[in-house]
Every structure is written in structure tokens, then in C-alpha cells.
Design a protein around this motif. Sequence first.
Motif, mmCIF file in Angstrom:
data_model
loop_
_atom_site.group_PDB
_atom_site.id
_atom_site.type_symbol
_atom_site.label_atom_id
_atom_site.label_comp_id
_atom_site.label_asym_id
_atom_site.label_seq_id
_atom_site.Cartn_x
_atom_site.Cartn_y
_atom_site.Cartn_z
ATOM 1 N N ALA A 94 102.234 95.851 -31.595
ATOM 2 C CA ALA A 94 100.775 95.825 -31.594
ATOM 3 C C ALA A 94 100.278 94.414 -31.913
ATOM 4 O O ALA A 94 101.048 93.529 -32.315
ATOM 5 C CB ALA A 94 100.227 96.829 -32.599
ATOM 6 N N ARG A 95 98.985 94.207 -31.755
ATOM 7 C CA ARG A 95 98.365 92.903 -31.987
ATOM 8 C C ARG A 95 97.570 92.936 -33.289
ATOM 9 O O ARG A 95 96.650 93.741 -33.431
ATOM 10 C CB ARG A 95 97.431 92.561 -30.828
ATOM 11 N N PRO A 96 97.912 92.051 -34.251
ATOM 12 C CA PRO A 96 97.067 91.962 -35.445
ATOM 13 C C PRO A 96 95.747 91.274 -35.114
ATOM 14 O O PRO A 96 95.729 90.250 -34.432
ATOM 15 C CB PRO A 96 97.904 91.127 -36.420
ATOM 16 N N VAL A 97 94.670 91.868 -35.579
ATOM 17 C CA VAL A 97 93.338 91.282 -35.416
ATOM 18 C C VAL A 97 92.839 90.932 -36.815
ATOM 19 O O VAL A 97 92.644 91.818 -37.656
ATOM 20 C CB VAL A 97 92.378 92.275 -34.726
ATOM 21 N N PHE A 98 92.645 89.649 -37.057
ATOM 22 C CA PHE A 98 92.365 89.182 -38.411
ATOM 23 C C PHE A 98 90.865 89.182 -38.699
ATOM 24 O O PHE A 98 90.055 88.770 -37.867
ATOM 25 C CB PHE A 98 92.929 87.779 -38.609
ATOM 26 N N VAL A 99 90.526 89.647 -39.897
ATOM 27 C CA VAL A 99 89.137 89.621 -40.349
ATOM 28 C C VAL A 99 89.030 88.786 -41.607
ATOM 29 O O VAL A 99 90.011 88.539 -42.309
ATOM 30 C CB VAL A 99 88.589 91.043 -40.610
ATOM 31 N N ASP A 100 87.805 88.351 -41.886
ATOM 32 C CA ASP A 100 87.550 87.535 -43.058
ATOM 33 C C ASP A 100 87.408 88.428 -44.288
ATOM 34 O O ASP A 100 87.354 89.658 -44.199
ATOM 35 C CB ASP A 100 86.290 86.698 -42.847
ATOM 36 N N VAL A 101 87.357 87.780 -45.431
ATOM 37 C CA VAL A 101 87.265 88.495 -46.712
ATOM 38 C C VAL A 101 85.990 88.087 -47.438
ATOM 39 O O VAL A 101 85.290 87.150 -47.034
ATOM 40 C CB VAL A 101 88.501 88.213 -47.597
ATOM 41 N N LEU A 102 85.695 88.795 -48.511
ATOM 42 C CA LEU A 102 84.533 88.506 -49.340
ATOM 43 C C LEU A 102 84.912 87.537 -50.454
ATOM 44 O O LEU A 102 85.959 87.688 -51.085
ATOM 45 C CB LEU A 102 83.993 89.799 -49.944
ATOM 46 N N GLU A 103 84.068 86.563 -50.701
ATOM 47 C CA GLU A 103 84.349 85.590 -51.766
ATOM 48 C C GLU A 103 84.447 86.245 -53.127
ATOM 49 O O GLU A 103 85.199 85.813 -53.992
ATOM 50 C CB GLU A 103 83.253 84.518 -51.805
ATOM 51 N N THR A 104 83.664 87.287 -53.336
ATOM 52 C CA THR A 104 83.585 87.892 -54.662
ATOM 53 C C THR A 104 84.829 88.680 -55.036
ATOM 54 O O THR A 104 85.251 88.685 -56.192
ATOM 55 C CB THR A 104 82.362 88.819 -54.736
ATOM 56 N N SER A 105 85.425 89.367 -54.056
ATOM 57 C CA SER A 105 86.546 90.266 -54.358
ATOM 58 C C SER A 105 87.867 89.850 -53.747
ATOM 59 O O SER A 105 88.905 90.421 -54.076
ATOM 60 C CB SER A 105 86.213 91.679 -53.866
ATOM 61 N N PHE A 106 87.851 88.897 -52.816
ATOM 62 C CA PHE A 106 89.025 88.460 -52.049
ATOM 63 C C PHE A 106 89.481 89.514 -51.040
ATOM 64 O O PHE A 106 90.502 89.334 -50.382
ATOM 65 C CB PHE A 106 90.221 88.098 -52.955
ATOM 66 N N ASN A 107 88.754 90.602 -50.913
ATOM 67 C CA ASN A 107 89.158 91.711 -50.048
ATOM 68 C C ASN A 107 88.339 91.749 -48.758
ATOM 69 O O ASN A 107 87.317 91.083 -48.631
ATOM 70 C CB ASN A 107 89.019 93.038 -50.801
ATOM 71 N N CYS A 108 88.791 92.585 -47.811
ATOM 72 C CA CYS A 108 88.200 92.687 -46.474
ATOM 73 C C CYS A 108 86.674 92.754 -46.491
ATOM 74 O O CYS A 108 86.086 93.484 -47.298
ATOM 75 C CB CYS A 108 88.689 93.949 -45.778
ATOM 76 N N ASP A 109 86.061 92.041 -45.562
ATOM 77 C CA ASP A 109 84.623 92.111 -45.342
ATOM 78 C C ASP A 109 84.349 93.240 -44.344
ATOM 79 O O ASP A 109 84.682 93.126 -43.165
ATOM 80 C CB ASP A 109 84.138 90.777 -44.777
ATOM 81 N N PRO A 110 83.764 94.358 -44.784
ATOM 82 C CA PRO A 110 83.529 95.474 -43.870
ATOM 83 C C PRO A 110 82.685 95.098 -42.650
ATOM 84 O O PRO A 110 82.889 95.641 -41.559
ATOM 85 C CB PRO A 110 82.809 96.509 -44.745
ATOM 86 N N GLU A 111 81.758 94.167 -42.814
ATOM 87 C CA GLU A 111 80.933 93.761 -41.676
ATOM 88 C C GLU A 111 81.770 93.053 -40.623
ATOM 89 O O GLU A 111 81.548 93.238 -39.417
ATOM 90 C CB GLU A 111 79.784 92.868 -42.152
ATOM 91 N N ASP A 112 82.743 92.241 -41.054
ATOM 92 C CA ASP A 112 83.603 91.582 -40.077
ATOM 93 C C ASP A 112 84.548 92.581 -39.417
ATOM 94 O O ASP A 112 84.889 92.440 -38.238
ATOM 95 C CB ASP A 112 84.394 90.449 -40.739
ATOM 96 N N ILE A 113 84.978 93.582 -40.175
ATOM 97 C CA ILE A 113 85.781 94.650 -39.567
ATOM 98 C C ILE A 113 85.014 95.290 -38.415
ATOM 99 O O ILE A 113 85.545 95.471 -37.310
ATOM 100 C CB ILE A 113 86.169 95.721 -40.614
ATOM 101 N N GLU A 114 83.748 95.620 -38.666
ATOM 102 C CA GLU A 114 82.957 96.268 -37.614
ATOM 103 C C GLU A 114 82.829 95.381 -36.386
ATOM 104 O O GLU A 114 82.896 95.868 -35.249
ATOM 105 C CB GLU A 114 81.570 96.633 -38.157
ATOM 106 N N ARG A 115 82.669 94.071 -36.600
ATOM 107 C CA ARG A 115 82.557 93.154 -35.465
ATOM 108 C C ARG A 115 83.827 93.095 -34.627
ATOM 109 O O ARG A 115 83.788 92.803 -33.429
ATOM 110 C CB ARG A 115 82.209 91.743 -35.961
ATOM 111 N N LYS A 116 84.988 93.348 -35.264
ATOM 112 C CA LYS A 116 86.265 93.164 -34.580
ATOM 113 C C LYS A 116 86.805 94.447 -33.934
ATOM 114 O O LYS A 116 87.843 94.408 -33.283
ATOM 115 C CB LYS A 116 87.298 92.621 -35.581
ATOM 116 N N ILE A 117 86.124 95.568 -34.107
ATOM 117 C CA ILE A 117 86.594 96.824 -33.518
ATOM 118 C C ILE A 117 86.390 96.802 -32.004
ATOM 119 O O ILE A 117 85.320 96.440 -31.511
ATOM 120 C CB ILE A 117 85.871 98.028 -34.146
ATOM 121 N N THR A 118 87.451 97.172 -31.277
ATOM 122 C CA THR A 118 87.373 97.308 -29.820
ATOM 123 C C THR A 118 87.927 98.683 -29.431
ATOM 124 O O THR A 118 88.392 99.451 -30.285
ATOM 125 C CB THR A 118 88.191 96.210 -29.107
#
Length: 388
Positions: free
Chosen positions: A108-132
Motif C-alpha cells: 500500500a501507499r503511505p499518505v503522510f499528514v501533518d501534526v498539531l504543534e500542541t500535542s505532536f499528534n495527527c491533525d484531523p483537518e489534514d487527515i480529512e484533506r488527504k482522504i481519497t
Amino acid sequence: MDTTNSEVTVRDVPLLDLKRLDPELEAELQDAFTRVLKSGYFILGPEVEALEEECASYCGAEHAIGVSSGTDALLVALMALGIGAGDEVICPSFTFFATAGCISRTGARPVFVDVLETSFNCDPEDIERKITERTKAIIPVHLYGRCADMDPILELAGRHGIHVIEDAAQAIGAEYNGRRAGSMGEMGCFSFFPTKNLGACGDGGLVTCNDAELAEKIRILRVHGGAPKYHHGVIGGNFRLDALQAALIRPRLRRLDASSLRRAENAAAYTSLLEAAGLTSGASPPLRLPEAPPSRHIYNQYTLRCEDGATREALRDFLAANTVASEIYYPVPLHLQGCFSSLGGETGDLPISEKLAGEVLSIPVFAELEEEEVRYVADRVEAFFKES
């Protein structure tokens, strides 16, 4: 812990010291070794089954399946969902390599998303942008022992019919809105690597889930897909957990909450000392500390953020000269790693991940740290900035 900063002269503070064992635990580990040695049952078996039952209960999951490593936990989870060539799996770029490496190993192909500065964890908004239409799964990582923001991730996944695999390698016992890491997605993947909060005396891992059919599929995949033995309906792998590692983990699991509490106390002491030193105030503070978590954080790492890469490297050199160990988790985000160059990632694509990779520095926070060691580390960090 008394966080009053006074003159301290401690030396040689390691990032982690696995030799610091209380006598009672050491005796239990010796007994576990002898028990397994005399049993003659060295792979899977009763010790693994007992650990699985105990871990399932601890994590708030219906099922737990012991496997050979945290990496293999991720791999077998992806295999169990049938993920392969032509599929896309979303994961953060700012994390350990295994998350994306396992995605690639399935084809499979990894699709990378950005993280939040506050928590170092996934940015849900960027996840939504990357869904295909090719997105089959999301792997949020609970980095440094703090759970990702799971509610919006689970809502997105449910709306789009996407699987969620929690990479909880650094987060056993962490909580999000009253739920334990590994109990929220379809599966949770844990590592028992010795540096983890619940570490083995070697390698090991675990997959948790709430679906009996999925759990059985993972159990079959971990033994080369054989069910019954020597009859292979699917191709699996050699992902079996050693009985010895399971036996050595079990006494540590009984002490895990107490150990995680001590880590949290050490983290709170650092925060109090460094704030009192005036290093975190002002419009442009020289140091940023981990954000106070909304839920239970188990502090696999306590991670500072410096103003820039040059300051970070200078601080690390200063601490080393003062015999304080530190580590950079992680200096190169995954979308810029050479092995993923064919995916077309470029500098600037994920600015927060790239920024954090140049700023973060983790300092000792393990449970067995002495109070004077915590004060000494904080004192040396303060000294660097006051002398700079």
C-alpha cells in the motif's frame, strides 16, 4: 515531589536505565525466567495466553494477541484488514519509521499528514484533506505517550468507511476521554521494546481489538496463516511471541500504573522547575514545554522544544558535557526520508512536522529517576539558557 530548585551536583543522568530494578521486581523476574525454563514451553502457550488476558483487561479491549514486536503488530493488523497494492493508508509524518514502513511492506501507499504543534499528534483537518477513494485506513499515532485526538478521527473514518488502527506503541495505559489507548479503533498496536513504559527483556508486541472474528484472523496470521496446523488458507508470517518475554512482562504490567504515575510526577516537576526559571514566558520564549494533557498522559518521553535547530543542537551538546543524556525523536519527518522519495514529498509539504523535527529534544523522565536527578537536569537546562 519537592520542585524547589537548589544547588545540585548529580552526575551521569541516563535517558533510561534498565538496570534500576527494585528487589521485589527483580526476584519476580528471576522466578519467571526459572518457571519458563522448567516448563519447556518457549513460544506462545500458557504464559502468552495469561499476558494476553491481562493486557486485554488493562487496555479495555475484548481481545489481545501477543506478537513478536510492535512493528509486527502494525504489519499483521494491516494484513488482517486485507490492505495491499493500490490502497492508501494515512499516517503522520512526525513519528517512528515503523508506522509507514509497515504500510509500504503490504504494497500500500503511505499518505503522510501533518501534526498539531500542541500535542505532536495527527491533525484531523489534514487527515480529512488527504482522504481519497483509495484510502482504506488511518493509523493515528499516540506519540510520546499522549493519545491522538481520536473523536474527530473516528468520526471521519466512520463517515468515509475507513478502518482505524491505533499505533499505541508508546502509549499503553494512556487515556482519551476515559478510554484507554488501543480500545478506540478497530485495532490497537503496542510495542514491548525494552525502552517502552511496559518493556520486555527483548522484543515483543501486542494487538488489541473488540471483534472476535478479527482477533482469530490475527492469531492465524501470526503462525504463517496455518489453521489447522500445516493447512494454510492465507499467507501469514512468523509473528509469534516468546513465552519468556510474556512471563517477564507480566510482573511489570502489575506495576505499570505506579510506574506511569512516577513518570507523570517527574514530568510535572520538570514543568514546574522550568517555568519557575522563567524559560517559558514572554512572546517568544526560549523553551516550550509539553502542553498539559486533557486526559491521561503516560510520558514515554518528556519533550522540550527549542527556538530552532541550532539552539537544540547546542543544548544537547551542553547537556552531554554535563553528563545528561538526551535524544531527538525524530530528526527527519517521514515524508522527507530517502526511502519514500518516490512518493514525491518535498520540504514545505508538512510544515509543522518539519518544524518540530528541528526543535524537539527529549530529556530523561523514566520512573526510577531520583528527585535530585530531575532537579539536576532542570538546573542544567536552565544554566544553558542563562549562560547563552
